[in-house]
Each structure stands twice: as structure tokens, then as C-alpha cells.
Write a protein that holds these residues in place. Structure first.
Motif, PDB file in Angstrom:
ATOM      1  N   MET A 151     104.570  70.142  37.048  1.00  0.00           N
ATOM      2  CA  MET A 151     104.584  71.565  36.711  1.00  0.00           C
ATOM      3  C   MET A 151     103.175  72.086  36.471  1.00  0.00           C
ATOM      4  N   GLY A 152     102.342  71.260  35.841  1.00  0.00           N
ATOM      5  CA  GLY A 152     100.971  71.664  35.557  1.00  0.00           C
ATOM      6  C   GLY A 152     100.131  71.917  36.791  1.00  0.00           C
ATOM      7  N   THR A 153     100.453  71.256  37.918  1.00  0.00           N
ATOM      8  CA  THR A 153      99.690  71.509  39.146  1.00  0.00           C
ATOM      9  C   THR A 153      99.869  72.941  39.623  1.00  0.00           C
ATOM     10  N   GLY A 154     100.981  73.565  39.259  1.00  0.00           N
ATOM     11  CA  GLY A 154     101.181  74.964  39.613  1.00  0.00           C
ATOM     12  C   GLY A 154     100.541  75.898  38.609  1.00  0.00           C
ATOM     13  N   VAL A 155     100.865  75.716  37.336  1.00  0.00           N
ATOM     14  CA  VAL A 155     100.368  76.642  36.316  1.00  0.00           C
ATOM     15  C   VAL A 155      98.851  76.539  36.164  1.00  0.00           C
ATOM     16  N   GLY A 156      98.271  75.378  36.524  1.00  0.00           N
ATOM     17  CA  GLY A 156      96.825  75.214  36.401  1.00  0.00           C
ATOM     18  C   GLY A 156      96.033  76.102  37.330  1.00  0.00           C
ATOM     19  N   GLY A 157      96.635  76.549  38.422  1.00  0.00           N
ATOM     20  CA  GLY A 157      95.910  77.418  39.352  1.00  0.00           C
ATOM     21  C   GLY A 157      95.999  78.884  39.034  1.00  0.00           C
ATOM     22  N   ASN A 158      96.827  79.258  38.072  1.00  0.00           N
ATOM     23  CA  ASN A 158      97.055  80.679  37.815  1.00  0.00           C
ATOM     24  C   ASN A 158      95.799  81.410  37.360  1.00  0.00           C
ATOM     25  N   LEU A 159      95.142  80.905  36.333  1.00  0.00           N
ATOM     26  CA  LEU A 159      94.047  81.660  35.736  1.00  0.00           C
ATOM     27  C   LEU A 159      92.832  81.779  36.652  1.00  0.00           C
ATOM     28  N   PRO A 160      92.340  80.690  37.269  1.00  0.00           N
ATOM     29  CA  PRO A 160      91.181  80.869  38.150  1.00  0.00           C
ATOM     30  C   PRO A 160      91.478  81.747  39.360  1.00  0.00           C
ATOM     31  N   VAL A 161      92.688  81.650  39.907  1.00  0.00           N
ATOM     32  CA  VAL A 161      93.027  82.442  41.092  1.00  0.00           C
ATOM     33  C   VAL A 161      93.296  83.894  40.726  1.00  0.00           C
TER      34      VAL A 161
ATOM     35  N   LEU B  28      98.903  95.390  40.200  1.00  0.00           N
ATOM     36  CA  LEU B  28      98.224  94.094  40.251  1.00  0.00           C
ATOM     37  C   LEU B  28      97.868  93.610  38.844  1.00  0.00           C
ATOM     38  N   PHE B  29      97.557  94.530  37.945  1.00  0.00           N
ATOM     39  CA  PHE B  29      97.288  94.160  36.553  1.00  0.00           C
ATOM     40  C   PHE B  29      98.499  93.454  35.947  1.00  0.00           C
ATOM     41  N   VAL B  30      99.675  93.975  36.204  1.00  0.00           N
ATOM     42  CA  VAL B  30     100.893  93.368  35.670  1.00  0.00           C
ATOM     43  C   VAL B  30     101.154  92.017  36.331  1.00  0.00           C
ATOM     44  N   LEU B  31     101.024  91.957  37.655  1.00  0.00           N
ATOM     45  CA  LEU B  31     101.372  90.734  38.370  1.00  0.00           C
ATOM     46  C   LEU B  31     100.351  89.623  38.129  1.00  0.00           C
ATOM     47  N   CYS B  32      99.072  89.964  38.019  1.00  0.00           N
ATOM     48  CA  CYS B  32      98.092  88.947  37.629  1.00  0.00           C
ATOM     49  C   CYS B  32      98.302  88.541  36.176  1.00  0.00           C
ATOM     50  N   GLY B  33      98.774  89.494  35.372  1.00  0.00           N
ATOM     51  CA  GLY B  33      99.100  89.157  33.991  1.00  0.00           C
ATOM     52  C   GLY B  33     100.182  88.099  33.897  1.00  0.00           C
ATOM     53  N   PHE B  34     101.054  88.035  34.915  1.00  0.00           N
ATOM     54  CA  PHE B  34     102.065  86.974  34.939  1.00  0.00           C
ATOM     55  C   PHE B  34     101.414  85.595  34.896  1.00  0.00           C
ATOM     56  N   GLY B  35     100.236  85.459  35.540  1.00  0.00           N
ATOM     57  CA  GLY B  35      99.550  84.173  35.529  1.00  0.00           C
ATOM     58  C   GLY B  35      99.103  83.794  34.134  1.00  0.00           C
TER      59      GLY B  35
ATOM     60  N   SER C 293      86.071  97.681  34.649  1.00  0.00           N
ATOM     61  CA  SER C 293      85.888  96.229  34.567  1.00  0.00           C
ATOM     62  C   SER C 293      86.428  95.635  33.268  1.00  0.00           C
ATOM     63  N   ALA C 294      86.547  96.449  32.215  1.00  0.00           N
ATOM     64  CA  ALA C 294      87.078  95.929  30.948  1.00  0.00           C
ATOM     65  C   ALA C 294      88.528  95.491  31.082  1.00  0.00           C
ATOM     66  N   LEU C 295      89.212  95.960  32.118  1.00  0.00           N
ATOM     67  CA  LEU C 295      90.610  95.571  32.309  1.00  0.00           C
ATOM     68  C   LEU C 295      90.750  94.087  32.609  1.00  0.00           C
ATOM     69  N   LEU C 296      89.690  93.480  33.141  1.00  0.00           N
ATOM     70  CA  LEU C 296      89.757  92.040  33.378  1.00  0.00           C
ATOM     71  C   LEU C 296      89.868  91.299  32.055  1.00  0.00           C
ATOM     72  N   THR C 297      89.174  91.783  31.043  1.00  0.00           N
ATOM     73  CA  THR C 297      89.319  91.200  29.707  1.00  0.00           C
ATOM     74  C   THR C 297      90.673  91.532  29.115  1.00  0.00           C
ATOM     75  N   LEU C 298      91.122  92.782  29.323  1.00  0.00           N
ATOM     76  CA  LEU C 298      92.417  93.191  28.789  1.00  0.00           C
ATOM     77  C   LEU C 298      93.559  92.392  29.409  1.00  0.00           C
ATOM     78  N   LEU C 299      93.318  91.842  30.607  1.00  0.00           N
ATOM     79  CA  LEU C 299      94.332  91.020  31.252  1.00  0.00           C
ATOM     80  C   LEU C 299      94.757  89.862  30.354  1.00  0.00           C
ATOM     81  N   SER C 300      93.860  89.445  29.471  1.00  0.00           N
ATOM     82  CA  SER C 300      94.166  88.323  28.575  1.00  0.00           C
ATOM     83  C   SER C 300      95.220  88.681  27.541  1.00  0.00           C
ATOM     84  N   VAL C 301      95.588  89.979  27.437  1.00  0.00           N
ATOM     85  CA  VAL C 301      96.627  90.340  26.472  1.00  0.00           C
ATOM     86  C   VAL C 301      97.951  89.680  26.833  1.00  0.00           C
ATOM     87  N   TRP C 302      98.116  89.327  28.111  1.00  0.00           N
ATOM     88  CA  TRP C 302      99.327  88.634  28.544  1.00  0.00           C
ATOM     89  C   TRP C 302      99.395  87.211  27.997  1.00  0.00           C
ATOM     90  N   TRP C 303      98.259  86.670  27.621  1.00  0.00           N
ATOM     91  CA  TRP C 303      98.219  85.275  27.145  1.00  0.00           C
ATOM     92  C   TRP C 303      98.951  85.123  25.822  1.00  0.00           C
TER      93      TRP C 303
END
Length: 584
Positions: free
Chosen positions: A217-227, A120-127, A241-251
Motif C-alpha cells: 500500500m505504501g508504494t502507492g501512497v508514497g508517490g502522492n506528495l511529490p507528484v 485541481l486544488f481539491v484533487l491534489c489535496g486528495f494526495g 503561489s501561497a495555495l501550494l502551502t494551503l494544499l497542506s490543509v488536507w494533511w
């Protein structure tokens, strides 16, 4: 025991994995602890709480020793769990939902990080990846759009406005929609929408069509981060819980990939072809991520969402599904949830089990009533307003600098219509510009790694708030430095690299900190409104940049610095620190 679902099925109902539920009387035998591997019963024996009586185990000479010894292990486990979920503010009137939510937190914590969580870390990182892939991707096409369609550098900035219009709609709709329809639908559909309209934009016959398709296109990508942030948080053990912050490494990785492909395509093909090949490529990458999410990985619905909808049996079954995926077992059952929540003084929260009630609730959910619980207390209401203020000021300040960075690095923002001579000069510098952009993207990656370390640091100056405030302040300072001292390409590159490093820390912590503040029943709404405000102000940024007097290079960056500095002030005033706190 053979797990009863089959890989060929796309969705998993409660009946797919309810067969592994552990009987109540055996709960203590199957309990696991992520920290020590001890049973729940053993943990209760060694736990202590300064505000509660000792564990309750009989001591030598205890007059109640015989009666205590006659209690079953399962009954004693429930007593221990009752003390566990009541830790915290003793003056707080716990609701049934809050008690059960804390119990689910503990069950997920005892299961620990495993295969399902890392997938899930990888797949949420896709967002995160897709968000910056397209945010920077659109910015990188601006010089080419100017060249092909004969648009001035100032006017072409409206392309970014069209993207932000779609981001506004997407973040608001999918943020609140995740609380209504569930996290799983939004999780899968957002990338599909992004990829379809992103690929379509590569065939746009005019600049107007480019803007329309980027908005869609933005209507799709705009929902990625909050969801994706809310979803990952609700499957994450408290100790991780620090992994939620680390998720931003995908950005920054998304920005890096966008920069590399732009460097390859835009600098090697004619102006009317390079950007189209580039947009097509990142569109196909996004579609591949959608296929991995939808066709390969089988996502469980969030147990917190199910619990908030009164679907308790499914919430319990999801926890068992997580345990199975991770090769563990869990002590959680419906009987334990009901027994722990059946406490004197607990505020009963009526469940919404009836299908009719759920449908009726969903039909009326797109209203201000969805965000009213965010102001149920003065402290939470103040934190909500300040978080939204920070998202708003950053939403306007960030794109005033970053959305037009390729223009700042290449032309210097002359604002004049593009001519053959100016395009020749641009072609000579474009390769270096995109190379520098790739370097800036690489420098941003360590920022996310540092943020993941500092958000749980015990220092009073760090944690969520401290890390967020410090990175934001440094970011504002170096924006001023960029204008004042960035007089050469090398100095511009240096200041921009520092800026990228700090901004990745800032955004990484902000995206993790925000959903931790909001309770799960309105977490999607809280983060969705924050993201919506961020995108609305981002929509205004290109309009300001396109109409500001002068050459359009220094004034927008000064404004960006002032706005980021205002966000720093708001962060310092937030009355909640979520480091070490349980999420409801």
C-alpha cells in the motif's frame, strides 16, 4: 466558438482543444490580466523596468515615432514579452527552455485562478489527505494488532517499518517516474494502488501479512506528495503561489478523518474486528478519491513537462485548455513562444520531438543523470543538499514521536507482551485516547491556514524560509516540553496540540518550498529524492524505537527533538528564498 472535445473521452490530445488557438496577429486583443483585466498591450505600455529601457512606446518628438507606430500590435507585444521574461539576473544565460517556461508562467498568470485550478486544488489535496489518512491510520492500528496477534508493543512498531519501506519505493519511483512518464499517469495510479492493497490488508490472516500488505500500500501512497505537489505547482498562477502551502490543509484533515473512524470502529468492536473495519473504511474512501480523479475529472498533462519533452504544440494547447475551462482566452501561441525565445544570447536547447529519442531518453532516465541538473550551479546544489538534509532529519525525527503517539497516550510504552489484564486497562482508556487524537488533528488545521498567509508575507522574518524555520524550532522545543512536563493527560494533550499545530506549518511549507526550488525538468526527481530520503529515515525510526534501551517512551522523543532541531539549522542555511520568484 464550440469547444471541440466530448466528455465521454478519457484523455485529451492536442487536437481536442487546438481549435481555440488565437492567431498571432490577434493576440493582443484576446490577452487577459488576472490582476486588472487589461490587455497585454496595455500592460506593456504601463510597465517599467529599472534595468531595461522604458516600454519603447513613442514619445512626443521621438525621431522613431513613425516607425514605431507602424509596428503591429502583435509585434510590439512580443517586444514587451521579451523584456518580461528577461527580468531577474541579467548575468544569467537564459536557455530556450527557461524563456519559454517563463512565458508559460505569464500566460497562466494572465488566465488567473479559475474553475480548473480550484478543482485541481481539491484533487491534489486528495494526495495530502491520503498520505496522512494512512500514516496515522497504521499508527492507530498498532494497539489492536498487539491485542489480536499477541505482539509486544515494541515489536509491533515494525508494522510502521513495513509501511515506510513501501513509502520509500513509492516516493522514489513515482517522483522520478513523473519526470519520465508524465505527471498524469502517476497522479491517477498512486491512489488506485493505495486503495487496492489498503482494502486487502483488512483481510490479512496474520501480522506478517499485515506488514506485507501495508508495504505494498505504501508504494502507492508514497508517490502522492511529490507528484501532486509538482503537478499543482505547474498549473498555479504566480500570484496564487501561497495555495501550494494551503494544499497542506488536507494533511491534518486526513489525520482527523482517520482519528474519527478509528475512534468509532476500534473502540466499539472486539479487538480482532475493529481495526479491520477501520482499515476497510479508509481503503474505500481512498478508492472513491481515485474514481473522482480518474472517471470524473479530466486532467491535462503539465505544460512544463510537455515543454521539457520537446512537445511544444501540446504545451500551448494545454494552456488554451486551461483558459477554456476557466472561461477565459489566452494570447499564447507557438509563434509567440518561438519569437520570444529567438533572442540573441539565448542558449538553444534542442527539443526531443522525435518519438524514438523520447523512448531512448526514457529508457535511460532512471539514473543519476536525472539528478545531475540539480547541481548545475553552486547555489542550486547547496540548496538541494540542504533541502535533502532537512527532509532526512525530519523523516527520522517525525515518526519517532508521531508514529507511536497512540501508544504514548494509552499505555505509556511498557514494552511488555499484551495480556488480558493490560488489554482491559487499555480498553478503559482507549476511548479517551482516540478522542484526544481527534482533538489533536483538529488543532493542526489552523496551522496550514496560518502557513498559507505567512509564506508570502513581506516581513524579512517570514516568507518561505522564515515560516519554515520558526515552526520547526518551536516544534523541537515542545517535543522537549512533552517529555519534561507532560506528566498528566491534560498536559500531554496541550503539548501535543501545540506540536501538531507547528508541525503542520512545517510540513505545509516544506512541501511547497521544495518543488519551488527545483527546475521543472527535474522537479519530480528533486522532490522524489527528498521524499525518498524522508521515507528511508522513517523506515529506520521504528527499528530504533523497537530496540532502544528502557521503556521506549522518553528516549525516542528526545531523539526526535534533537533531529527536528538539526533540521531547523539546515533550513536557516538554505541560500534560496522563493517568495515572489518565478518558477522555471
Amino acid at each position: 466558438m464550440r469547444f471541440p472535445f466530448r466528455a465521454r473521452r478519457r484523455q485529451e490530445s492536442v487536437h481536442d482543444y487546438i481549435g481555440v488557438l488565437v492567431p498571432l496577429e490577434e493576440a493582443h486583443l484576446h490577452s487577459h490580466s488576472a490582476r486588472s483585466g487589461r490587455s497585454e498591450f496595455e500592460e506593456v505600455r504601463t510597465s517599467s523596468d529599472d534595468d531595461e529601457p522604458e516600454s519603447g512606446l513613442p514619445k512626443d518628438g521621438d525621431s522613431e515615432q513613425t516607425g514605431m507606430l507602424q509596428m503591429s500590435a502583435a509585434e510590439y507585444t512580443i517586444e514587451g514579452l521579451r523584456r518580461e521574461v528577461r527580468r531577474g539576473d541579467r548575468r544569467h544565460q537564459w536557455t530556450e527552455y527557461e524563456l519559454k517556461s517563463k512565458l508559460i508562467n505569464k500566460a497562466i498568470q494572465d488566465i488567473g485562478m479559475g474553475r480548473y485550478n480550484w478543482q485541481l486544488f481539491v484533487l491534489c489535496g486528495f494526495g495530502w489527505f491520503a498520505d496522512n489518512l494512512w500514516m496515522q491510520g497504521v499508527s492507530l492500528t498498532l494497539p489492536s494488532l498487539s491485542g489480536e496477534f499477541g505482539i509486544s508493543e515494541k515489536q509491533v512498531r515494525y508494522t510502521t517499518s513495513s509501511l515506510f519501506l513501501g513509502l520509500c519505493i513509492g516516493s522514489f519511483f513515482w517522483g522520478i517516474g513523473a519526470d519520465i512518464m508524465g505527471r498524469r499517469i502517476a497522479f491517477n495510479v498512486t491512489l488506485l494502488i493505495t486503495s487496492i492493497f489498503g482494502i486487502w490488508a483488512a483481510y490479512a490472516p496474520s501480522w506478517g501479512w499485515v506488514c506485507i500488505l501495508f508495504a505494498c500500500m505504501g508504494t502507492g501512497v508514497g508517490g502522492n506528495l511529490p507528484v501532486d505537489g509538482a503537478l499543482f505547482l505547474e498549473f498555479l498562477p504566480d500570484s496564487s503561489s501561497a495555495l501550494l502551502t494551503l494544499l497542506s490543509v488536507w494533511w491534518p484533515v486526513g489525520q482527523l478523518v482517520s482519528s474519527i473512524f478509528a475512534w468509532y470502529f476500534i473502540t466499539r468492536w472486539p479487538v480482532e474486528q475493529g481495526w479491520r473495519y477501520f482499515v476497510m473504511t479508509i481503503g474505500l474512501i481512498t478508492f472513491a478519491m481515485f474514481l473522482i480523479r480518474f472517471a470524473i475529472f479530466r486532467l491535462f498533462e503539465s505544460p512544463k513537462y510537455l515543454l521539457s519533452q520537446g512537445r511544444q504544440s501540446e504545451a500551448v494547447a494545454v494552456v488554451h485548455g486551461i483558459a477554456y475551462r476557466n472561461g477565459k482566452m489566452t494570447w499564447l501561441t507557438e509563434e509567440i513562444l518561438d519569437a520570444v525565445a529567438d533572442m540573441e544570447g539565448a542558449e538553444r536547447t534542442p527539443g526531443r520531438v522525435s518519438t524514438t529519442n523520447i523512448i531512448k531518453e526514457n529508457l535511460t532516465s532512471f539514473s543519476f543523470g536525472r539528478i545531475r541538473p540539480l547541481f548545475q550551479s553552486r547555489k542550486l546544489g547547496t540548496a538541494t543538499l540542504l533541502i535533502w538534509f532537512c527532509w532526512s532529519t525530519i523523516g527520522l525525527g517525525y515518526p519517532l514521536f508521531n508514529a507511536f503517539l497512540p501508544q504514548y497516550l494509552s499505555h505509556g510504552g511498557s514494552g511488555a507482551p499484551v495480556t488480558d489484564e493490560s488489554m482491559m486497562a487499555y480498553d478503559a482508556a482507549s476511548s479517551e485516547t482516540y478522542r484526544n487524537y481527534a482533538i489533536i488533528s483538529v488543532v493542526g488545521v489552523p496551522g496550514s491556514l496560518l502557513a498559507a498567509y505567512t509564506v508570502d508575507h513581506k516581513s524579512p522574518f517570514l516568507g518561505r524560509k522564515g515560516t519554515l524555520a520558526i515552526s520547526t524550532l518551536v516544534s523541537a522545543i515542545f517535543l522537549f516540553f512533552f517529555v519534561k512536563f507532560g506528566t498528566t493527560p491534560n498536559s500531554q494533550l496541550f503539548f501535543t496540540c501545540v506540536e501538531a499545530f507547528c508541525q503542520n506549518i512545517m510540513y505545509g511549507v516544506l512541501y511547497a518550498f521544495s518543488p519551488e526550488i527545483f527546475p521543472a525538468p527535474v522537479r519530480g526527481a528533486g522532490t522524489g529524492v527528498a521524499s525518498f530520503l524522508n521515507r528511508v529515515l522513517g523506515l529506520i525510526a521504528p527499528i530504533i524505537a523497537a530496540n532502544i534501551p528502557g521503556d521506549g517512551t522518553t528516549a525516542p522523543i528526545y531523539m526526535s527533538a534533537i533531529l527536528i532541531l538539526a533540521a531547523f539549522v539546515g533550513m536557516v542555511l538554505i541560500p534560496i528564498e522563493t517568495r515572489g520568484r518565478q518558477r522555471l
